[in-house]
Scaffold this motif. Sequence first.
Motif, PDB file in Angstrom:
ATOM      1  N   UNK A 179       1.037  -1.135   0.317  1.00  0.00           N
ATOM      2  CA  UNK A 179      -0.007   0.055   0.100  1.00  0.00           C
ATOM      3  C   UNK A 179       0.562   1.516   0.040  1.00  0.00           C
ATOM      4  N   UNK A 180       1.487   1.615   1.128  1.00  0.00           N
ATOM      5  CA  UNK A 180       3.302   2.709   0.545  1.00  0.00           C
ATOM      6  C   UNK A 180       3.948   2.650  -0.304  1.00  0.00           C
ATOM      7  N   UNK A 181       4.014   1.401  -1.189  1.00  0.00           N
ATOM      8  CA  UNK A 181       4.503   1.676  -2.279  1.00  0.00           C
ATOM      9  C   UNK A 181       2.976   2.439  -3.418  1.00  0.00           C
ATOM     10  N   UNK A 182       2.278   1.890  -3.875  1.00  0.00           N
ATOM     11  CA  UNK A 182       1.182   2.512  -4.660  1.00  0.00           C
ATOM     12  C   UNK A 182       0.603   3.692  -4.259  1.00  0.00           C
ATOM     13  N   UNK A 183       1.121   4.039  -3.229  1.00  0.00           N
ATOM     14  CA  UNK A 183       1.074   6.186  -2.775  1.00  0.00           C
ATOM     15  C   UNK A 183       2.293   6.573  -3.000  1.00  0.00           C
ATOM     16  N   UNK A 184       3.590   6.172  -4.102  1.00  0.00           N
ATOM     17  CA  UNK A 184       4.049   6.573  -4.040  1.00  0.00           C
ATOM     18  C   UNK A 184       4.144   6.423  -5.793  1.00  0.00           C
ATOM     19  N   UNK A 185       5.495   7.621  -6.344  1.00  0.00           N
ATOM     20  CA  UNK A 185       5.421   7.375  -7.800  1.00  0.00           C
ATOM     21  C   UNK A 185       6.918   6.803  -7.757  1.00  0.00           C
ATOM     22  N   UNK A 186       7.304   5.517  -8.556  1.00  0.00           N
ATOM     23  CA  UNK A 186       8.483   4.658  -9.120  1.00  0.00           C
ATOM     24  C   UNK A 186       8.311   4.815 -10.427  1.00  0.00           C
ATOM     25  N   UNK A 187       9.906   5.583 -11.195  1.00  0.00           N
ATOM     26  CA  UNK A 187       9.739   5.000 -12.132  1.00  0.00           C
ATOM     27  C   UNK A 187      11.318   4.240 -11.808  1.00  0.00           C
ATOM     28  N   UNK A 188      11.774   3.088 -12.576  1.00  0.00           N
ATOM     29  CA  UNK A 188      12.923   2.285 -13.206  1.00  0.00           C
ATOM     30  C   UNK A 188      13.160   2.732 -15.030  1.00  0.00           C
ATOM     31  N   UNK A 189      14.007   3.085 -15.695  1.00  0.00           N
ATOM     32  CA  UNK A 189      14.008   3.560 -16.344  1.00  0.00           C
ATOM     33  C   UNK A 189      15.017   2.600 -17.020  1.00  0.00           C
ATOM     34  N   UNK A 190      14.972   2.221 -18.596  1.00  0.00           N
ATOM     35  CA  UNK A 190      16.655   1.325 -19.210  1.00  0.00           C
ATOM     36  C   UNK A 190      16.051   1.441 -19.953  1.00  0.00           C
ATOM     37  N   UNK A 191      17.175   1.565 -20.604  1.00  0.00           N
ATOM     38  CA  UNK A 191      18.141   2.125 -22.575  1.00  0.00           C
ATOM     39  C   UNK A 191      18.265   0.235 -22.750  1.00  0.00           C
ATOM     40  N   UNK A 192      18.045   0.255 -24.083  1.00  0.00           N
ATOM     41  CA  UNK A 192      18.285  -1.153 -25.209  1.00  0.00           C
ATOM     42  C   UNK A 192      19.084  -1.238 -26.046  1.00  0.00           C
ATOM     43  N   UNK A 193      20.363  -0.601 -25.527  1.00  0.00           N
ATOM     44  CA  UNK A 193      21.430  -0.237 -26.615  1.00  0.00           C
ATOM     45  C   UNK A 193      22.739  -0.533 -26.329  1.00  0.00           C
ATOM     46  N   UNK A 194      23.565   0.377 -25.858  1.00  0.00           N
ATOM     47  CA  UNK A 194      25.074  -0.601 -25.695  1.00  0.00           C
ATOM     48  C   UNK A 194      25.409  -0.543 -24.319  1.00  0.00           C
ATOM     49  N   UNK A 195      25.736  -2.008 -23.725  1.00  0.00           N
ATOM     50  CA  UNK A 195      26.400  -1.962 -21.630  1.00  0.00           C
ATOM     51  C   UNK A 195      24.593  -1.474 -20.783  1.00  0.00           C
ATOM     52  N   UNK A 196      23.555  -2.094 -21.662  1.00  0.00           N
ATOM     53  CA  UNK A 196      22.535  -1.658 -21.022  1.00  0.00           C
ATOM     54  C   UNK A 196      21.962  -3.241 -20.475  1.00  0.00           C
TER      55      UNK A 196
END
Length: 249
Positions: A179-196
């Motif tokens: 419930x706490x997680x869902x009250x927050x803003x969570x962004x996990x971002x990743x590219x799909x290019x080199x070294x990712x």
Amino acid sequence: MEKKYQTWFSKNLNREMNINIYGSDGVPLLVFPTQDAMSDNFENFGMIETVADYINCGKIQLFCVDTVDSESWSNVFGDKVWRANRQESYYNYIVEEVLPFIKVKNPTDNLPVIVGCSLGGLHGAILFFRRPEFFAGLISLSGIYDAKILFDGWSNPTLYDNSPIDFLANISPEHDYIKIYNSKKIYLCVGQGRWEDEGRWTTSIMRDIFHAKDIRAVTDFWGYDVDHDWYWWKKQLRYFLPNFLEGGV
């Protein structure tokens, strides 16, 4: 732009640790540097300049911390138990020393937003998912979330607590933290290019865990031209940061 430098002797780490502070008002950002880097990392690679307009108008205040990565994550020939314990001591340093410092130095009542790139994203995820009540949210860019990758597949209970794909996979769907997680803003971002590769793979696992546990986090996969590089992290931070600011950009 107002810039301050703070240092003190950490009781958890038994050494001096530094924090660079940029700005004097606004939403506090707790910033973790890239692997083995220190509190000047964001400034050295132009990330402070990237968000200077937000700092100068008082929308954000950055607290950029040192790491002990060279003793924990990067110490590949060191004793694994000692390394895991060193990372746990670093976690305690942030919770017990840095967060109270931010509360005193930031003039708002806002909870900090965690920002981290690369290994800084792992640090951010560890802190956020272990203690979500202390934070407004998370922006993790090109993070890896499996601590065992940096320990040649080895683990123990201490490292488990510092490996988000492990402890989140086993969290009960009824746990209060959901419930706490869902009250927050969570962004996990990743590219799909080199070294990712490792970032893309572990972000995919995190996406599956979020779905299974009904955690409403965003996992954003950018294009095949998007590399593990500051050029893209600057664009990504500018993209996600307005979600935490009153009035947006």
